[in-house]
Design a protein around this motif. Structure first.
Motif, mmCIF file in Angstrom:
data_model
loop_
_atom_site.group_PDB
_atom_site.id
_atom_site.type_symbol
_atom_site.label_atom_id
_atom_site.label_comp_id
_atom_site.label_asym_id
_atom_site.label_seq_id
_atom_site.Cartn_x
_atom_site.Cartn_y
_atom_site.Cartn_z
ATOM 1 N N UNK A 271 -49.471 77.855 -18.467
ATOM 2 C CA UNK A 271 -48.581 77.206 -19.426
ATOM 3 C C UNK A 271 -47.218 77.812 -19.598
ATOM 4 N N UNK A 272 -46.722 78.502 -18.570
ATOM 5 C CA UNK A 272 -45.375 79.066 -18.622
ATOM 6 C C UNK A 272 -44.417 78.171 -17.834
ATOM 7 N N UNK A 273 -43.270 77.871 -18.411
ATOM 8 C CA UNK A 273 -42.248 77.078 -17.742
ATOM 9 C C UNK A 273 -41.305 77.999 -16.997
ATOM 10 N N UNK A 274 -41.080 77.708 -15.707
ATOM 11 C CA UNK A 274 -40.139 78.459 -14.870
ATOM 12 C C UNK A 274 -39.069 77.480 -14.394
ATOM 13 N N UNK A 275 -37.795 77.824 -14.615
ATOM 14 C CA UNK A 275 -36.728 76.907 -14.216
ATOM 15 C C UNK A 275 -36.303 77.105 -12.763
ATOM 16 N N UNK A 276 -36.914 78.091 -12.079
ATOM 17 C CA UNK A 276 -36.654 78.332 -10.660
ATOM 18 C C UNK A 276 -37.888 78.995 -10.073
ATOM 19 N N UNK A 277 -38.182 78.695 -8.827
ATOM 20 C CA UNK A 277 -39.298 79.335 -8.140
ATOM 21 C C UNK A 277 -39.175 80.850 -8.207
ATOM 22 N N UNK A 278 -37.938 81.358 -8.148
ATOM 23 C CA UNK A 278 -37.706 82.801 -8.112
ATOM 24 C C UNK A 278 -37.285 83.365 -9.471
ATOM 25 N N UNK A 279 -37.493 82.613 -10.519
ATOM 26 C CA UNK A 279 -37.076 83.044 -11.850
ATOM 27 C C UNK A 279 -37.772 84.341 -12.257
ATOM 28 N N UNK A 280 -37.039 85.189 -12.976
ATOM 29 C CA UNK A 280 -37.612 86.423 -13.516
ATOM 30 C C UNK A 280 -38.022 86.246 -14.974
ATOM 31 N N UNK A 281 -37.677 85.114 -15.558
ATOM 32 C CA UNK A 281 -38.047 84.822 -16.947
ATOM 33 C C UNK A 281 -38.915 83.563 -16.990
ATOM 34 N N UNK A 282 -39.766 83.496 -17.997
ATOM 35 C CA UNK A 282 -40.611 82.316 -18.209
ATOM 36 C C UNK A 282 -40.561 81.932 -19.689
ATOM 37 N N UNK A 283 -40.814 80.657 -19.953
ATOM 38 C CA UNK A 283 -40.883 80.155 -21.325
ATOM 39 C C UNK A 283 -42.321 79.764 -21.616
ATOM 40 N N UNK A 284 -42.892 80.338 -22.652
ATOM 41 C CA UNK A 284 -44.318 80.138 -22.964
ATOM 42 C C UNK A 284 -44.517 78.834 -23.745
ATOM 43 N N UNK A 285 -44.848 77.776 -23.030
ATOM 44 C CA UNK A 285 -45.104 76.492 -23.689
ATOM 45 C C UNK A 285 -46.525 76.418 -24.241
ATOM 46 N N UNK A 286 -47.445 77.141 -23.621
ATOM 47 C CA UNK A 286 -48.847 77.078 -24.066
ATOM 48 C C UNK A 286 -49.001 77.579 -25.501
ATOM 49 N N UNK A 287 -48.304 78.663 -25.835
ATOM 50 C CA UNK A 287 -48.406 79.185 -27.206
ATOM 51 C C UNK A 287 -47.885 78.173 -28.220
ATOM 52 N N UNK A 288 -46.793 77.500 -27.876
ATOM 53 C CA UNK A 288 -46.283 76.450 -28.756
ATOM 54 C C UNK A 288 -47.276 75.309 -28.873
ATOM 55 N N UNK A 289 -47.885 74.954 -27.743
ATOM 56 C CA UNK A 289 -48.831 73.833 -27.705
ATOM 57 C C UNK A 289 -50.067 74.125 -28.539
#
Length: 336
Positions: A271-289
C-alpha cells in the motif's frame, strides 16, 4: 469527487497505475530477487482486494484510466480473477493489464480472460532451458511456453513478451526471439537491464543496449520499420519486420531514458505509492485507508496524498549520473 488529472511540476499527465498484488514469486531472476531465502511481507500487511478496489476508485477519480497488475508474480496470489472483475466494474477504468512470468498462466488464462483482463505481458528472458535457468535460477521454460499458447487460445490480445537484455547472456537470444515474433505474431520487447536487483550486482557494463540489439536484428532479418501507432507515453519504441508479422520493441531505460514522457505511478503490495520506479520516497496510502476516519474524509486524505506525491515527482531517474542511488527495495518488492 470530481474527475481531474494528475499533472506533475514538469507537465507530465499521469493516467497509468501499476499495482503490485504480492511480493512473492515462484522463480528467482537475478535482476529482481535474491537467490536465497526471502523475507516476504506478512499477509496482514498486504492490501486486500477490497482495499485495492477502493484505492483504484480514488485514483480513477483523479484521472487514472488504466491499471496493470504486477508482483512479484501476481498469479501466485489466490483468486486474482476476483480482483479483475472488481476493477472491471469501475466506471472510467478502460484498460486492465497483467505482467506475469507465465509459469502458472496455462491453468489461469481462461479465468483471467473471462474476468475482463484486457492485455497480458509475459516476462521471458530466454528461449532455451539452459539460458532460462541462468536468468531465473529455476526451471520453468516449458510451463511459460504452455502459458503463452493458452493466452493465445483464449483470445488475450495483445500478448507481449518482455525480455531483459543483459550483456553476456542476451546476445544468443536475439535471433531466436526475432524468429519467435515472426512465427507467432507476438510482440517481443527487449528491456535494458536496470539497477533494481536485490543483490546490488548491477553494473552499467552489464547492460546490452537497445541499439546493439536492433542492429543485430537488422543484420539478420533486414529492415525494421518504426511503428507509427505507438503511444507517445509508452516506454517501448516498436518496430515491425519489413517482411512479416510480429513486432519487436525496445525499452531503453538506461541508454535512452523516457522520463520526460512518463505517465506512470506505482502502488506496492503493502500500500505504498511510488511516483517513480526508482523513487527513494514512498507515500503510505494503506495507513490512511485503514484509519478510523469517515469514508468521505479518508478518501479526501488519500486523494490529497496522491496529488502531493505526483507534485513532488522528480524530473528523471538519474541512472546515468553520479547522483544515482539505487532504491532499497528490489524489483519484486516494488512491482514490475
Amino acid at each position: 469527487m470530481s474527475t481531474m488529472t494528475l499533472v506533475d511540476s514538469f507537465g507530465r499527465t499521469h493516467n497509468n497505475l501499476r499495482i503490485s498484488v504480492t511480493d512473492r514469486c515462484n522463480i528467482r531472476c537475478f535482476y529482481c530477487m535474491p537467490e536465497g531465502p526471502v523475507q516476504y511481507l506478512p499477509r496482514k500487511h498486504l492490501l486486500t482486494y477490497e482495499e485495492i478496489t477502493e484505492l483504484v476508485k480514488i485514483f480513477v477519480s483523479l484521472g487514472i484510466d488504466r491499471v496493470r497488475l504486477t508482483g512479484g508474480e501476481p498469479l501466485v496470489r489466490q483468486d486474482l480473477p476476483v480482483l479483475i472483475r472488481s476493477l472491471k466494474a469501475i466506471d472510467g477504468l478502460v484498460d486492465i493489464g497483467l505482467t506475469t512470468n507465465g509459469i502458472l498462466l496455462a491453468d489461469q488464462a481462461q479465468a483471467l480472460q473471462e474476468a475482463g483482463l484486457s492485455r497480458i505481458n509475459i516476462s521471458l528472458d530466454a528461449l532455451d532451458e539452459a539460458s532460462f535457468r541462468e536468468f531465473a535460477r529455476r526451471e520453468g521454460l516449458e510451463a511459460v511456453l504452455r502459458g503463452i499458447e493458452a493466452a493465445q487460445r483464449v483470445g488475450l490480445d495483445p500478448i507481449k513478451i518482455n525480455a531483459v537484455a543483459v550483456r553476456g547472456l542476451t546476445e544468443k537470444q536475439i535471433i531466436p526471439f526475432g524468429e519467435f515474433a515472426l512465427q507467432t505474431g507476438i510482440d517481443v520487447r527487449f528491456i535494458e537491464y536496470m539497477p533494481l536487483d536485490a543483490e546490488n550486482q548491477w553494473e552499467r557494463e552489464k547492460v546490452l543496449f537497445a541499439s546493439e540489439i536492433r542492429q543485430a536484428l537488422i543484420e539478420h532479418f533486414g529492415p525494421l520499420t518504426p511503428e507509427s501507432t505507438s503511444s507517445r507515453e509508452a516506454p517501448a519504441t516498436d518496430y515491425t519486420f519489413a517482411n512479416g508479422q510480429g513486432q519487436i520493441g525496445f525499452i531503453a531505460s538506461v541508454s535512452e531514458p523516457f522520463c520526460n514522457r512518463c505517465n506512470r505511478l506505482r502502488l506496492t503490495a503493502d500500500g505504498k505509492l511510488r511516483n517513480c520506479l526508482f523513487s527513494l520516497e514512498e507515500t503510505d496510502l494503506k495507513s490512511l485507508l485503514r484509519s478510523e476516519e469517515s469514508v468521505d474524509h479518508r478518501q479526501r486524505l488519500i486523494a490529497d496524498a496522491i496529488r502531493e506525491s505526483v507534485a513532488h515527482k522528480k524530473e528523471g531517474h538519474e541512472i546515468n549520473t553520479a547522483r544515482f542511488i539505487q532504491p532499497a527495495r528490489p524489483m519484486h518488492s516494488i512491482g514490475g
